[in-house]
Write a protein that holds these residues in place. Structure first.
Motif, PDB file in Angstrom:
ATOM      1  N   PHE A 156      68.112  57.576  76.337  1.00 31.74           N
ATOM      2  CA  PHE A 156      68.610  58.942  76.177  1.00 31.74           C
ATOM      3  C   PHE A 156      69.569  58.970  74.989  1.00 31.74           C
ATOM      4  O   PHE A 156      70.385  58.060  74.831  1.00 31.74           O
ATOM      5  N   ASN A 157      69.500  60.034  74.168  1.00 36.47           N
ATOM      6  CA  ASN A 157      70.445  60.093  73.053  1.00 36.47           C
ATOM      7  C   ASN A 157      70.685  61.528  72.603  1.00 36.47           C
ATOM      8  O   ASN A 157      70.017  62.468  73.055  1.00 36.47           O
ATOM      9  N   THR A 158      71.639  61.678  71.713  1.00 34.33           N
ATOM     10  CA  THR A 158      72.040  62.998  71.222  1.00 34.33           C
ATOM     11  C   THR A 158      71.617  63.233  69.775  1.00 34.33           C
ATOM     12  O   THR A 158      71.905  64.295  69.219  1.00 34.33           O
ATOM     13  N   LYS A 159      70.925  62.267  69.155  1.00 35.80           N
ATOM     14  CA  LYS A 159      70.681  62.317  67.710  1.00 35.80           C
ATOM     15  C   LYS A 159      69.259  62.671  67.290  1.00 35.80           C
ATOM     16  O   LYS A 159      69.034  63.568  66.488  1.00 35.80           O
ATOM     17  N   ARG A 160      68.258  61.926  67.834  1.00 38.77           N
ATOM     18  CA  ARG A 160      66.893  62.084  67.336  1.00 38.77           C
ATOM     19  C   ARG A 160      65.871  61.504  68.313  1.00 38.77           C
ATOM     20  O   ARG A 160      66.216  60.659  69.136  1.00 38.77           O
ATOM     21  N   PRO A 161      64.609  61.922  68.172  1.00 39.21           N
ATOM     22  CA  PRO A 161      63.567  61.320  68.997  1.00 39.21           C
ATOM     23  C   PRO A 161      63.393  59.846  68.629  1.00 39.21           C
ATOM     24  O   PRO A 161      63.570  59.461  67.466  1.00 39.21           O
ATOM     25  N   ILE A 162      63.053  59.028  69.616  1.00 41.32           N
ATOM     26  CA  ILE A 162      62.821  57.608  69.375  1.00 41.32           C
ATOM     27  C   ILE A 162      61.321  57.359  69.494  1.00 41.32           C
ATOM     28  O   ILE A 162      60.767  57.345  70.598  1.00 41.32           O
ATOM     29  N   THR A 163      60.661  57.189  68.371  1.00 48.17           N
ATOM     30  CA  THR A 163      59.211  56.969  68.373  1.00 48.17           C
ATOM     31  C   THR A 163      58.840  55.563  67.931  1.00 48.17           C
ATOM     32  O   THR A 163      57.707  55.132  68.123  1.00 48.17           O
ATOM     33  N   LYS A 164      59.793  54.875  67.329  1.00 43.90           N
ATOM     34  CA  LYS A 164      59.582  53.485  66.918  1.00 43.90           C
ATOM     35  C   LYS A 164      60.917  52.764  66.995  1.00 43.90           C
ATOM     36  O   LYS A 164      61.989  53.391  67.051  1.00 43.90           O
ATOM     37  N   VAL A 165      60.879  51.446  67.028  1.00 41.38           N
ATOM     38  CA  VAL A 165      62.101  50.652  67.183  1.00 41.38           C
ATOM     39  C   VAL A 165      63.124  50.977  66.108  1.00 41.38           C
ATOM     40  O   VAL A 165      64.336  51.068  66.379  1.00 41.38           O
ATOM     41  N   GLU A 166      62.661  51.210  64.898  1.00 41.44           N
ATOM     42  CA  GLU A 166      63.575  51.450  63.775  1.00 41.44           C
ATOM     43  C   GLU A 166      64.437  52.698  63.978  1.00 41.44           C
ATOM     44  O   GLU A 166      65.507  52.826  63.373  1.00 41.44           O
ATOM     45  N   ASP A 167      64.000  53.615  64.827  1.00 42.81           N
ATOM     46  CA  ASP A 167      64.769  54.841  65.080  1.00 42.81           C
ATOM     47  C   ASP A 167      66.092  54.554  65.791  1.00 42.81           C
ATOM     48  O   ASP A 167      66.995  55.396  65.808  1.00 42.81           O
ATOM     49  N   LEU A 168      66.199  53.367  66.414  1.00 43.63           N
ATOM     50  CA  LEU A 168      67.427  53.003  67.121  1.00 43.63           C
ATOM     51  C   LEU A 168      68.442  52.309  66.223  1.00 43.63           C
ATOM     52  O   LEU A 168      69.573  52.049  66.655  1.00 43.63           O
ATOM     53  N   ALA A 169      68.067  52.004  65.005  1.00 46.98           N
ATOM     54  CA  ALA A 169      68.928  51.225  64.114  1.00 46.98           C
ATOM     55  C   ALA A 169      70.299  51.870  63.954  1.00 46.98           C
ATOM     56  O   ALA A 169      70.417  53.032  63.566  1.00 46.98           O
TER      57      ALA A 169
END
Length: 347
Positions: A156-169
């Protein structure tokens, strides 16, 4: 004749006194134990697990064992094991994520790719625990009554959709520690450990960009007004396992009959109770998320593959750590996943 009548009267009186004494002794054999929970009274752990289990114990012991819920937990959540061991409270629970150095074995169901529900994970883990882990006695110092897990852990987050691992960087992620924290770091996030009840403040203030939780937490910690994005991973990309235990001295003072009665509603019965309660709240939370217009994404094949690749070292480390403590880690890991399938097929 008078002498015999008098003797009969005295005999009857003695019988009455003896019977009264027996009743008195039975009345005094009632035991009231304290319980506490480090999550709010409205949380399912408090109202649907602890409280229901306590009712089941009272019924199983025919009222000889009762419980009093403390108004305030006597320690910080990670200190619960010590609080029960030292007698600050008689019965409580703790997640292994808060005590990973002390409890290695319960990290097994916290690894990615578990079962589809809390009930499946809890029952399978309970069977593996009592077969392989209990003899090693990581819960030495307390009387372990049962183990269970929460629902599949999600993002869960407040920033952006997570569609790939790099989105969590670089994303600042609150976790409960243990495998959750390890996975966050492995996925490139900036992870830090805080107890679950602090999550709303962390997210609303911007100290955290996201958190790893089961769906239930959206309801339990009122996160629907702060979370904007959710990514759902099949079987969860992490989990949390709980140990539920009693002060050992208090346990030893109970009669064998009451101990047996308590265990009849503990063990796997407790695991199933907790799992079903968690699943019900997970389902309700999903509806709350939809009404709050949280953007919900099913994990993409690319994200699933990335999580699987980055979790390999964490899984291998658990196997080695378990083996070092006297259990064949690779064998038990494989058997746990077979047990997950068996439980799922029988539900």
């Amino acid at each position: 004749m008078a002498r015999f009548a008098t003797a009969a009267i005295y005999g009857s009186a003695a019988l009455v006194l003896a019977t009264f004494a027996g009743w008195s002794s039975a009345a005094h054999s009632q035991t009231t134990l304290t319980m506490s929970s480090w999550v709010p009274p409205s949380h399912l752990l408090t109202k649907d697990v602890l409280s229901v289990w306590a009712q089941n114990v009272e019924k199983a012991t025919e009222g000889r064992v009762k419980f009093q819920m403390l108004a305030k937990h006597p320690s910080a959540a990670p200190g619960t094991f010590d609080a029960v061991r030292d007698g600050l409270v008689d019965v409580s629970y703790v997640t292994a994520s808060y005590t990973p150095a002390r409890h290695i074995f319960p990290l097994l169901p916290e690894l990615p790719g578990g079962g589809a529900t809390a009930e499946i994970n809890s029952v399978a883990f309970s069977r593996i625990h009592w077969k392989y882990f209990q003899p090693v006695n990581e819960y030495k110092g307390v009387k372990l009554l049962g183990v269970f897990t929460h629902g599949p852990g999600q993002m869960f987050n407040t920033k952006r959709p997570i569609t790939k691992v790099e989105d969590l960087a670089g994303m600042k992620i609150r976790s409960g520690g243990g495998i959750s924290e390890q996975m966050a770091r492995a996925l490139g996030a900036s992870a830090f450990v805080k107890p679950a009840p602090e999550s709303y403040e962390l997210l609303s203030s911007g100290v955290a960009d996201g958190t790893f939780f089961p769906l239930e937490s959206i309801i339990s910690f009122k996160l629907d007004s702060v979370v904007k994005y959710a990514t759902l991973f099949p079987g969860g990309f992490y989990g949390s396992a709980f140990g539920f235990f009693m002060n050992e001295d208090k346990w030893n003072k109970l009669s064998k009959a009451d101990q047996d009665a308590i265990m009849s509603v503990s063990g796997e019965a407790l695991a199933r109770l907790a799992g079903k309660a968690w699943d019900a709240t997970d389902r309700a939370a999903l509806e709350v998320m939809k009404k709050a217009n949280i953007q919900i994404e099913e994990a993409s094949p690319e994200l699933i593959k990335g999580v699987q690749e980055r979790s390999k070292d964490i899984i291998e480390k658990w196997k080695k750590d378990a083996t070092a403590k006297g259990v064949d880690g690779a064998k038990v890991f494989a058997e746990f996943h077979e047990e997950l399938k068996r439980v799922a097929a029988s539900n």
